[in-house]
Enzyme design. Structure first.
Site, short mmCIF file in Angstrom:
data_model
loop_
_atom_site.label_atom_id
_atom_site.label_comp_id
_atom_site.label_asym_id
_atom_site.label_seq_id
_atom_site.Cartn_x
_atom_site.Cartn_y
_atom_site.Cartn_z
N CYS A 151 5.11 28.06 41.40
CA CYS A 151 3.71 26.72 42.12
C CYS A 151 2.81 27.47 43.27
O CYS A 151 2.15 28.60 42.68
CB CYS A 151 3.91 26.45 43.13
SG CYS A 151 3.50 24.93 44.16
N ASP A 178 2.85 18.31 33.92
CA ASP A 178 2.43 18.98 35.39
C ASP A 178 1.27 18.03 35.83
O ASP A 178 0.46 18.56 35.58
CB ASP A 178 3.09 20.93 35.57
CG ASP A 178 2.75 20.69 36.85
OD1 ASP A 178 2.37 19.95 37.84
OD2 ASP A 178 2.91 21.74 37.04
N HIS A 216 6.43 19.79 36.81
CA HIS A 216 6.27 20.37 37.78
C HIS A 216 7.66 20.70 38.49
O HIS A 216 7.49 22.29 38.71
CB HIS A 216 5.75 20.45 38.83
CG HIS A 216 5.00 21.35 39.77
ND1 HIS A 216 3.50 23.07 40.13
CD2 HIS A 216 5.13 21.75 41.83
CE1 HIS A 216 3.62 22.44 40.63
NE2 HIS A 216 4.72 22.61 41.38
#
Length: 364
Positions: A154, A309, A338
Protein backbone atom coordinates in the site's frame (compact mmCIF):
# COMPACT_ATOMS: atom_id res chain seq x y z
CA UNK A 1 -36.18 -7.04 21.88
CA UNK A 2 -37.47 -7.49 25.46
CA UNK A 3 -36.84 -10.67 27.48
CA UNK A 4 -40.53 -11.56 27.16
CA UNK A 5 -40.63 -11.19 23.41
CA UNK A 6 -37.33 -13.09 23.09
CA UNK A 7 -38.79 -15.96 25.15
CA UNK A 8 -41.94 -15.95 23.04
CA UNK A 9 -39.88 -16.04 19.84
CA UNK A 10 -37.76 -18.91 21.19
CA UNK A 11 -40.87 -20.91 22.04
CA UNK A 12 -42.32 -20.08 18.63
CA UNK A 13 -39.17 -21.19 16.83
CA UNK A 14 -39.35 -24.58 18.53
CA UNK A 15 -42.77 -25.32 17.11
CA UNK A 16 -42.79 -28.02 14.51
CA UNK A 17 -44.89 -25.83 12.24
CA UNK A 18 -42.12 -23.30 11.82
CA UNK A 19 -40.36 -23.79 8.45
CA UNK A 20 -36.77 -24.98 8.66
CA UNK A 21 -35.67 -21.95 6.66
CA UNK A 22 -37.05 -19.58 9.31
CA UNK A 23 -35.41 -21.58 12.10
CA UNK A 24 -32.12 -21.42 10.22
CA UNK A 25 -32.39 -17.67 9.79
CA UNK A 26 -33.05 -17.18 13.48
CA UNK A 27 -30.12 -19.39 14.47
CA UNK A 28 -27.76 -17.51 12.13
CA UNK A 29 -28.98 -14.16 13.46
CA UNK A 30 -28.42 -15.35 17.05
CA UNK A 31 -24.94 -16.59 16.21
CA UNK A 32 -24.04 -13.32 14.45
CA UNK A 33 -25.25 -11.35 17.47
CA UNK A 34 -23.07 -13.42 19.80
CA UNK A 35 -20.06 -12.82 17.53
CA UNK A 36 -20.60 -9.06 17.76
CA UNK A 37 -21.37 -8.66 21.46
CA UNK A 38 -20.05 -11.69 23.36
CA UNK A 39 -17.11 -13.37 21.68
CA UNK A 40 -13.59 -12.06 22.43
CA UNK A 41 -11.45 -10.37 19.82
CA UNK A 42 -9.06 -12.72 18.03
CA UNK A 43 -5.32 -12.69 18.71
CA UNK A 44 -3.20 -11.35 15.86
CA UNK A 45 0.46 -10.96 14.94
CA UNK A 46 1.50 -14.19 16.64
CA UNK A 47 4.59 -15.13 14.63
CA UNK A 48 7.64 -15.21 16.96
CA UNK A 49 9.77 -12.08 16.66
CA UNK A 50 12.26 -9.88 18.46
CA UNK A 51 12.77 -6.12 18.47
CA UNK A 52 16.23 -5.28 17.10
CA UNK A 53 15.95 -1.49 16.70
CA UNK A 54 13.67 1.36 17.79
CA UNK A 55 13.29 5.05 16.97
CA UNK A 56 10.56 7.17 18.53
CA UNK A 57 7.40 5.02 18.19
CA UNK A 58 8.81 2.80 15.43
CA UNK A 59 10.13 -0.71 15.98
CA UNK A 60 12.08 -3.00 13.70
CA UNK A 61 11.17 -6.65 14.19
CA UNK A 62 13.11 -9.71 13.13
CA UNK A 63 11.04 -12.87 12.87
CA UNK A 64 12.54 -15.93 14.49
CA UNK A 65 12.13 -19.56 13.51
CA UNK A 66 13.65 -22.97 13.99
CA UNK A 67 13.50 -23.34 10.22
CA UNK A 68 16.93 -22.86 8.60
CA UNK A 69 17.38 -19.69 6.54
CA UNK A 70 17.86 -20.66 2.93
CA UNK A 71 18.38 -17.30 1.22
CA UNK A 72 21.31 -14.93 1.54
CA UNK A 73 19.31 -11.74 0.92
CA UNK A 74 17.09 -10.67 3.86
CA UNK A 75 13.61 -9.19 3.34
CA UNK A 76 12.33 -5.99 4.97
CA UNK A 77 8.56 -5.38 5.04
CA UNK A 78 7.41 -1.74 5.00
CA UNK A 79 3.76 -0.90 5.61
CA UNK A 80 1.68 2.27 5.31
CA UNK A 81 1.30 5.08 7.84
CA UNK A 82 -2.33 4.05 8.44
CA UNK A 83 -3.73 0.88 10.04
CA UNK A 84 -1.40 -1.62 11.66
CA UNK A 85 0.98 -3.94 9.83
CA UNK A 86 -0.28 -7.16 11.41
CA UNK A 87 -2.40 -7.63 8.28
CA UNK A 88 0.82 -9.29 7.07
CA UNK A 89 0.77 -11.65 10.06
CA UNK A 90 -2.91 -11.94 10.83
CA UNK A 91 -3.22 -15.49 12.11
CA UNK A 92 -1.33 -18.76 12.17
CA UNK A 93 -1.94 -20.68 8.99
CA UNK A 94 -2.93 -17.56 7.07
CA UNK A 95 0.04 -15.26 7.55
CA UNK A 96 2.24 -13.80 4.83
CA UNK A 97 5.08 -13.49 7.35
CA UNK A 98 4.72 -17.09 8.45
CA UNK A 99 4.72 -18.25 4.83
CA UNK A 100 7.89 -16.31 3.97
CA UNK A 101 9.70 -17.52 7.08
CA UNK A 102 8.71 -21.12 6.31
CA UNK A 103 10.13 -20.64 2.80
CA UNK A 104 13.49 -19.85 4.36
CA UNK A 105 13.56 -16.05 4.16
CA UNK A 106 15.12 -13.88 6.87
CA UNK A 107 12.13 -11.56 7.42
CA UNK A 108 12.03 -8.14 9.11
CA UNK A 109 9.12 -5.72 9.62
CA UNK A 110 9.28 -1.96 10.14
CA UNK A 111 6.32 -1.12 12.40
CA UNK A 112 5.69 2.64 12.56
CA UNK A 113 3.88 2.36 15.88
CA UNK A 114 1.06 4.65 16.97
CA UNK A 115 1.83 8.37 16.62
CA UNK A 116 0.91 10.70 19.46
CA UNK A 117 -0.04 14.36 19.26
CA UNK A 118 3.66 15.18 19.74
CA UNK A 119 4.31 13.56 16.34
CA UNK A 120 2.02 15.88 14.38
CA UNK A 121 5.01 17.56 12.69
CA UNK A 122 6.42 14.30 11.33
CA UNK A 123 6.80 14.51 7.55
CA UNK A 124 7.31 11.95 4.83
CA UNK A 125 10.84 13.37 4.66
CA UNK A 126 11.51 11.92 8.12
CA UNK A 127 10.28 8.46 7.18
CA UNK A 128 12.15 8.10 3.87
CA UNK A 129 15.38 9.87 4.88
CA UNK A 130 15.75 8.93 8.55
CA UNK A 131 13.71 5.84 9.44
CA UNK A 132 13.85 3.51 6.42
CA UNK A 133 17.60 4.01 5.72
CA UNK A 134 18.51 3.23 9.31
CA UNK A 135 16.23 0.20 9.33
CA UNK A 136 17.85 -1.08 6.11
CA UNK A 137 21.35 -0.68 7.55
CA UNK A 138 20.27 -2.48 10.72
CA UNK A 139 18.84 -5.36 8.65
CA UNK A 140 22.11 -5.66 6.73
CA UNK A 141 24.12 -5.77 9.97
CA UNK A 142 21.78 -8.17 11.77
CA UNK A 143 21.69 -10.61 8.86
CA UNK A 144 25.36 -10.14 7.93
CA UNK A 145 24.19 -9.64 4.34
CA UNK A 146 25.59 -7.56 1.51
CA UNK A 147 22.22 -6.76 -0.10
CA UNK A 148 18.60 -6.42 0.97
CA UNK A 149 15.13 -6.96 -0.49
CA UNK A 150 12.22 -4.69 0.44
CA UNK A 151 8.48 -5.33 0.17
CA UNK A 152 6.27 -2.24 0.41
CA UNK A 153 2.54 -2.73 0.82
CA UNK A 154 0.00 0.00 0.00
CA UNK A 155 1.40 3.43 0.91
CA UNK A 156 4.43 1.58 2.29
CA UNK A 157 5.37 0.82 -1.31
CA UNK A 158 5.00 4.46 -2.31
CA UNK A 159 7.30 5.43 0.56
CA UNK A 160 9.72 2.67 -0.48
CA UNK A 161 9.87 3.98 -4.05
CA UNK A 162 10.80 7.46 -2.79
CA UNK A 163 13.37 6.00 -0.42
CA UNK A 164 14.94 3.84 -3.14
CA UNK A 165 15.07 6.75 -5.59
CA UNK A 166 16.93 8.87 -3.04
CA UNK A 167 19.31 6.15 -1.83
CA UNK A 168 20.95 4.65 -4.86
CA UNK A 169 24.07 4.13 -2.72
CA UNK A 170 22.35 1.44 -0.63
CA UNK A 171 22.59 -2.21 -1.79
CA UNK A 172 18.93 -2.85 -2.63
CA UNK A 173 18.72 -5.95 -4.82
CA UNK A 174 14.96 -6.55 -5.01
CA UNK A 175 11.83 -4.49 -4.41
CA UNK A 176 8.30 -5.88 -4.30
CA UNK A 177 5.56 -3.27 -4.55
CA UNK A 178 2.18 -4.63 -3.44
CA UNK A 179 -0.91 -2.57 -4.40
CA UNK A 180 1.03 0.69 -4.08
CA UNK A 181 -0.19 3.82 -5.93
CA UNK A 182 2.29 5.90 -7.95
CA UNK A 183 0.15 7.85 -10.43
CA UNK A 184 -2.59 10.00 -8.86
CA UNK A 185 -3.96 11.63 -12.01
CA UNK A 186 -7.10 9.49 -11.97
CA UNK A 187 -7.97 8.27 -8.47
CA UNK A 188 -11.69 7.74 -9.03
CA UNK A 189 -13.91 8.97 -6.20
CA UNK A 190 -10.87 9.91 -4.15
CA UNK A 191 -10.22 12.63 -6.71
CA UNK A 192 -13.66 14.09 -6.09
CA UNK A 193 -13.41 13.81 -2.31
CA UNK A 194 -9.96 15.42 -2.17
CA UNK A 195 -10.24 18.03 -4.92
CA UNK A 196 -8.48 21.14 -3.59
CA UNK A 197 -11.48 23.25 -4.61
CA UNK A 198 -13.53 21.51 -1.92
CA UNK A 199 -11.06 19.89 0.46
CA UNK A 200 -8.88 22.29 2.45
CA UNK A 201 -6.09 20.06 3.73
CA UNK A 202 -4.43 22.96 5.57
CA UNK A 203 -7.54 23.59 7.63
CA UNK A 204 -7.85 19.86 8.41
CA UNK A 205 -4.27 19.59 9.67
CA UNK A 206 -4.32 22.89 11.56
CA UNK A 207 -7.56 21.90 13.27
CA UNK A 208 -6.80 18.27 14.10
CA UNK A 209 -3.01 18.03 14.34
CA UNK A 210 -2.97 14.32 13.59
CA UNK A 211 -5.75 13.02 11.35
CA UNK A 212 -7.84 10.45 13.27
CA UNK A 213 -8.14 6.93 11.84
CA UNK A 214 -11.95 7.15 11.88
CA UNK A 215 -11.81 9.96 9.30
CA UNK A 216 -9.56 7.97 6.98
CA UNK A 217 -11.63 4.80 7.41
CA UNK A 218 -14.83 6.72 6.65
CA UNK A 219 -13.31 8.08 3.44
CA UNK A 220 -12.22 4.62 2.32
CA UNK A 221 -15.64 3.14 3.03
CA UNK A 222 -17.39 5.92 1.11
CA UNK A 223 -15.86 4.56 -2.10
CA UNK A 224 -18.53 1.82 -1.88
CA UNK A 225 -20.77 2.84 1.03
CA UNK A 226 -23.42 0.13 0.88
CA UNK A 227 -20.91 -2.69 0.47
CA UNK A 228 -18.49 -1.31 3.07
CA UNK A 229 -20.83 -0.08 5.80
CA UNK A 230 -23.50 -2.80 5.66
CA UNK A 231 -22.05 -5.59 3.54
CA UNK A 232 -19.85 -7.17 6.24
CA UNK A 233 -22.77 -7.54 8.66
CA UNK A 234 -25.11 -8.95 6.04
CA UNK A 235 -22.43 -11.48 5.14
CA UNK A 236 -21.95 -12.35 8.80
CA UNK A 237 -25.64 -13.16 9.25
CA UNK A 238 -25.84 -15.07 5.96
CA UNK A 239 -22.80 -17.20 6.77
CA UNK A 240 -22.97 -17.40 10.56
CA UNK A 241 -23.14 -21.19 10.42
CA UNK A 242 -19.68 -21.30 8.80
CA UNK A 243 -17.07 -21.32 11.58
CA UNK A 244 -14.13 -20.74 9.22
CA UNK A 245 -15.86 -17.71 7.73
CA UNK A 246 -16.56 -16.31 11.20
CA UNK A 247 -12.90 -16.70 12.16
CA UNK A 248 -11.75 -14.84 9.06
CA UNK A 249 -14.48 -12.21 9.46
CA UNK A 250 -13.44 -11.42 13.03
CA UNK A 251 -9.79 -11.14 12.05
CA UNK A 252 -10.28 -8.77 9.14
CA UNK A 253 -12.83 -6.64 10.98
CA UNK A 254 -10.44 -6.28 13.91
CA UNK A 255 -7.74 -5.04 11.54
CA UNK A 256 -10.06 -2.67 9.64
CA UNK A 257 -11.21 -1.09 12.91
CA UNK A 258 -7.72 -0.90 14.40
CA UNK A 259 -6.49 2.25 12.69
CA UNK A 260 -3.84 4.68 13.87
CA UNK A 261 -3.59 8.49 13.59
CA UNK A 262 -1.92 9.90 10.48
CA UNK A 263 0.77 12.46 11.45
CA UNK A 264 -0.54 15.85 10.35
CA UNK A 265 2.37 17.12 8.26
CA UNK A 266 2.79 13.77 6.49
CA UNK A 267 -0.95 13.78 5.77
CA UNK A 268 -0.69 17.31 4.34
CA UNK A 269 2.02 16.11 1.96
CA UNK A 270 0.17 12.91 1.07
CA UNK A 271 -2.97 14.78 0.05
CA UNK A 272 -1.42 17.85 -1.58
CA UNK A 273 1.70 16.46 -3.26
CA UNK A 274 0.17 13.18 -4.35
CA UNK A 275 -3.63 13.31 -4.67
CA UNK A 276 -3.98 16.98 -5.57
CA UNK A 277 -0.79 17.66 -7.54
CA UNK A 278 0.47 14.19 -8.58
CA UNK A 279 4.11 15.17 -8.12
CA UNK A 280 5.72 11.74 -7.73
CA UNK A 281 5.11 10.32 -11.21
CA UNK A 282 5.74 13.74 -12.77
CA UNK A 283 9.20 13.94 -11.19
CA UNK A 284 8.27 17.08 -9.26
CA UNK A 285 8.27 15.71 -5.70
CA UNK A 286 10.85 17.32 -3.42
CA UNK A 287 11.86 15.67 -0.14
CA UNK A 288 13.97 17.78 2.21
CA UNK A 289 15.32 19.78 -0.71
CA UNK A 290 16.02 16.75 -2.93
CA UNK A 291 14.02 16.04 -6.07
CA UNK A 292 12.72 12.47 -6.34
CA UNK A 293 13.48 10.82 -9.69
CA UNK A 294 12.04 7.32 -9.97
CA UNK A 295 14.50 6.58 -12.78
CA UNK A 296 17.12 6.20 -10.06
CA UNK A 297 15.50 2.88 -9.13
CA UNK A 298 17.56 0.10 -10.71
CA UNK A 299 16.78 -2.83 -8.39
CA UNK A 300 14.87 -5.88 -9.60
CA UNK A 301 11.16 -5.01 -9.28
CA UNK A 302 8.00 -7.06 -8.88
CA UNK A 303 4.99 -4.74 -9.06
CA UNK A 304 1.69 -6.28 -7.92
CA UNK A 305 -1.74 -4.77 -8.50
CA UNK A 306 -5.18 -6.10 -7.50
CA UNK A 307 -7.92 -6.01 -10.10
CA UNK A 308 -10.66 -5.35 -7.52
CA UNK A 309 -8.73 -2.60 -5.73
CA UNK A 310 -10.50 0.74 -5.33
CA UNK A 311 -7.80 2.25 -3.11
CA UNK A 312 -4.79 1.70 -5.39
CA UNK A 313 -6.34 1.08 -8.77
CA UNK A 314 -4.34 -1.06 -11.24
CA UNK A 315 -3.52 1.84 -13.57
CA UNK A 316 -2.12 3.80 -10.61
CA UNK A 317 0.15 0.86 -9.78
CA UNK A 318 1.23 -0.07 -13.30
CA UNK A 319 2.39 3.51 -14.03
CA UNK A 320 5.61 2.79 -12.14
CA UNK A 321 6.86 0.42 -14.83
CA UNK A 322 7.77 3.12 -17.34
CA UNK A 323 9.19 5.42 -14.67
CA UNK A 324 12.01 3.19 -13.34
CA UNK A 325 15.30 2.08 -14.89
CA UNK A 326 15.24 -1.53 -13.66
CA UNK A 327 16.13 -4.09 -16.31
CA UNK A 328 14.51 -6.94 -14.40
CA UNK A 329 10.97 -5.72 -13.75
CA UNK A 330 7.60 -7.45 -13.82
CA UNK A 331 4.02 -6.25 -13.42
CA UNK A 332 1.38 -8.74 -12.24
CA UNK A 333 -2.37 -8.15 -11.91
CA UNK A 334 -3.83 -10.40 -9.22
CA UNK A 335 -7.53 -11.42 -8.91
CA UNK A 336 -7.90 -9.90 -5.42
CA UNK A 337 -8.81 -6.69 -3.61
CA UNK A 338 -6.66 -4.28 -1.61
CA UNK A 339 -6.84 -6.27 1.65
CA UNK A 340 -7.43 -9.73 0.20
CA UNK A 341 -4.09 -9.48 -1.61
CA UNK A 342 -2.50 -10.00 1.83
CA UNK A 343 -5.02 -12.18 3.69
CA UNK A 344 -7.46 -14.89 2.76
CA UNK A 345 -7.61 -17.93 0.49
CA UNK A 346 -6.56 -16.08 -2.68
CA UNK A 347 -3.64 -14.49 -0.87
CA UNK A 348 -2.46 -17.88 0.38
CA UNK A 349 -2.85 -19.56 -2.99
CA UNK A 350 -1.75 -16.74 -5.31
CA UNK A 351 -0.02 -13.77 -3.65
CA UNK A 352 2.26 -15.60 -1.26
CA UNK A 353 3.78 -18.04 -3.79
CA UNK A 354 3.98 -15.34 -6.48
CA UNK A 355 6.14 -13.18 -4.22
CA UNK A 356 8.17 -16.00 -2.70
CA UNK A 357 8.92 -17.70 -6.05
CA UNK A 358 10.05 -14.40 -7.58
CA UNK A 359 12.25 -13.49 -4.62
CA UNK A 360 13.69 -16.98 -4.27
CA UNK A 361 15.28 -16.79 -7.73
CA UNK A 362 16.85 -13.43 -6.88
CA UNK A 363 17.97 -13.94 -3.27
CA UNK A 364 20.91 -16.31 -3.49
Amino acid sequence: MSNTSLKEWTEFSNLTLVPEEVKGQYERFTKATNVLVKEPEPEVGQSPKEVIWTRNKAKLYRYTSEQPRKHAVPLLLVYALINKPYILDLTKGSSFVEYLVDRGFDVYLLDWGTPGYEDKNMKMDDYVLDYIPRAVRKVLRASNAKEVSILGYCMGGTLTSIFAALHSELPIRNIVFMTSPFDFEDTGLYGSFLDEKYFDVDKVVETLGNVPPEMIDFGNKMLKPMANFYGPYISLVDRADNEQFIKSWKLIQKWVGDGIPFPGEAYRQWIRDFYQQNKLIKGELVIRGRKVDLKNITANVLNLAAEKDNIAQPHQVEALMNAISSKDKKYVLLPTGHASVAFGPKASKITYPTVADWLEKRSS
